[in-house]
Write a protein that holds these residues in place. Structure first.
Motif, PDB file in Angstrom:
ATOM      1  N   TRP A  42     -15.389  15.030  10.685  1.00 50.89           N
ATOM      2  CA  TRP A  42     -16.328  15.128   9.727  1.00 50.89           C
ATOM      3  C   TRP A  42     -16.117  16.351   8.837  1.00 50.89           C
ATOM      4  N   THR A  43     -14.948  17.045   9.188  1.00 53.44           N
ATOM      5  CA  THR A  43     -14.986  18.331   8.429  1.00 53.44           C
ATOM      6  C   THR A  43     -14.346  18.313   6.951  1.00 53.44           C
ATOM      7  N   ASP A  44     -13.152  17.619   7.101  1.00 48.38           N
ATOM      8  CA  ASP A  44     -12.173  17.597   6.030  1.00 48.38           C
ATOM      9  C   ASP A  44     -11.360  16.302   5.902  1.00 48.38           C
ATOM     10  N   PRO A  45     -10.775  15.911   4.792  1.00 45.22           N
ATOM     11  CA  PRO A  45      -9.795  14.685   4.880  1.00 45.22           C
ATOM     12  C   PRO A  45      -8.659  15.097   5.659  1.00 45.22           C
ATOM     13  N   PRO A  46      -8.250  14.336   6.437  1.00 40.68           N
ATOM     14  CA  PRO A  46      -7.000  14.735   7.194  1.00 40.68           C
ATOM     15  C   PRO A  46      -5.797  14.434   6.445  1.00 40.68           C
ATOM     16  N   ARG A  47      -5.605  15.066   5.301  1.00 38.78           N
ATOM     17  CA  ARG A  47      -4.622  14.687   4.314  1.00 38.78           C
ATOM     18  C   ARG A  47      -3.100  15.082   4.885  1.00 38.78           C
ATOM     19  N   GLU A  48      -3.076  15.985   5.828  1.00 33.84           N
ATOM     20  CA  GLU A  48      -1.805  16.420   6.333  1.00 33.84           C
ATOM     21  C   GLU A  48      -1.214  15.319   7.496  1.00 33.84           C
ATOM     22  N   TYR A  49      -2.094  14.569   7.733  1.00 35.74           N
ATOM     23  CA  TYR A  49      -1.841  13.501   8.959  1.00 35.74           C
ATOM     24  C   TYR A  49      -1.770  12.003   8.377  1.00 35.74           C
ATOM     25  N   ILE A  50      -2.504  12.002   7.412  1.00 32.55           N
ATOM     26  CA  ILE A  50      -2.720  10.357   6.993  1.00 32.55           C
ATOM     27  C   ILE A  50      -2.367  10.119   5.665  1.00 32.55           C
ATOM     28  N   VAL A  51      -1.869   9.229   5.300  1.00 29.92           N
ATOM     29  CA  VAL A  51      -1.786   8.390   3.834  1.00 29.92           C
ATOM     30  C   VAL A  51      -2.992   7.504   3.821  1.00 29.92           C
ATOM     31  N   PRO A  52      -4.089   8.052   3.021  1.00 31.67           N
ATOM     32  CA  PRO A  52      -5.240   6.979   3.062  1.00 31.67           C
ATOM     33  C   PRO A  52      -4.920   5.621   2.101  1.00 31.67           C
ATOM     34  N   ALA A  53      -5.987   4.684   2.566  1.00 31.37           N
ATOM     35  CA  ALA A  53      -5.825   3.462   1.973  1.00 31.37           C
ATOM     36  C   ALA A  53      -6.738   3.802   0.489  1.00 31.37           C
TER      37      ALA A  53
END
Length: 234
Positions: free
Chosen positions: A30-41
């Motif tokens: 709920w804090t931030d996109p996990p952009r360091e860990y996940i490639v989003p759809a």
């Protein structure tokens, strides 16, 4: 011959240092996109969210994370919007500017979130949905934003609401398919499976010289000497 400078070396101050290693995700979706860990759809659902004669607020795409989403929203105008696009146009304030650009979401169950309030990241999972707008640049005539939204919607309508009185954009609602957004989360790909956790006695670790700095959630570092023969975290 005696030394001219009689004082010995002083103890180095303890301070946070940039992480040199990526550790496992902390689980706070709920804090931030996990952009360091996940490639989003990515859902390429480009469409206008609100418009007037000289201004258009448009959704360009939706990035879907395992438990949250990011709306990629750009404001287009025929006249200059800002001198510095990095400042953005969606402003979280304690006292909202109801003449400025406002954006909100309405979930199928009636819960809601909007840029009217300041959404501060919290250590514990919040009860209400989270909406946080962040400017990401652009030009004076096309200002880009990321709208982080948690949690994922359930099946049913997810309504985006936009209003900008100063630009003659009335309250405009756009309905998205919440079920399709939620279903896309399964296609979000983990980048680094099996990362080690950055935790010692429940506190994140930072190394400073020959000590280990334990940084509590509130950000004040405290020191603990390393025990001989033991690596940090053991």
């Amino acid at each position: 011959m005696s030394s001219f400078f009689t004082g010995g070396p002083r103890e180095r101050p303890l301070f946070p240092v940039p992480e040199q290693e990526l550790y496992a995700f902390n689980g706070r979706h709920w804090t931030d996109p996990p952009r360091e860990y996940i490639v989003p759809a990515v859902l390429p659902w480009a469409q206008p969210l609100g418009r007037s004669e000289r201004t258009v607020v448009a959704l360009r795409a939706i990035e879907v994370w395992p438990q949250a989403l990011t709306l990629r929203v750009t404001v287009y105008s025929r006249d200059s919007l800002v001198d510095d696009p990095a400042e953005g146009l969606i402003d979280h304030r304690r006292k909202p500017d109801y003449n400025g650009l406002l954006i909100g979401v309405l979930y199928a169950d009636g819960s809601r979130a909007s840029s009217e309030t300041i959404s501060v990241p919290s250590a514990s999972e919040p009860e209400a949905p989270v909406l946080r707008a962040t400017p990401v640049g652009g030009t004076r005539f096309a200002v880009e934003h990321e709208i982080f939204l948690w949690p994922l919607p359930s099946a049913g309508p997810l309504k985006l609401v936009v209003q900008w009185t100063d630009r003659e954009i009335p309250e405009t609602r756009t309905t998205l398919d919440g079920g399709a957004i939620r279903a896309a989360a399964k296609d979000a790909a983990e980048i680094w499976p099996g990362l080690g956790k950055r935790q010692v006695n429940g506190l994140p670790v930072r190394r400073v010289g020959k000590q280990v700095a334990l940084t509590p959630d509130w950000g004040t570092p405290v020191a603990r000497a390393e025990e001989p023969g033991h690596a940090p975290g053991e």
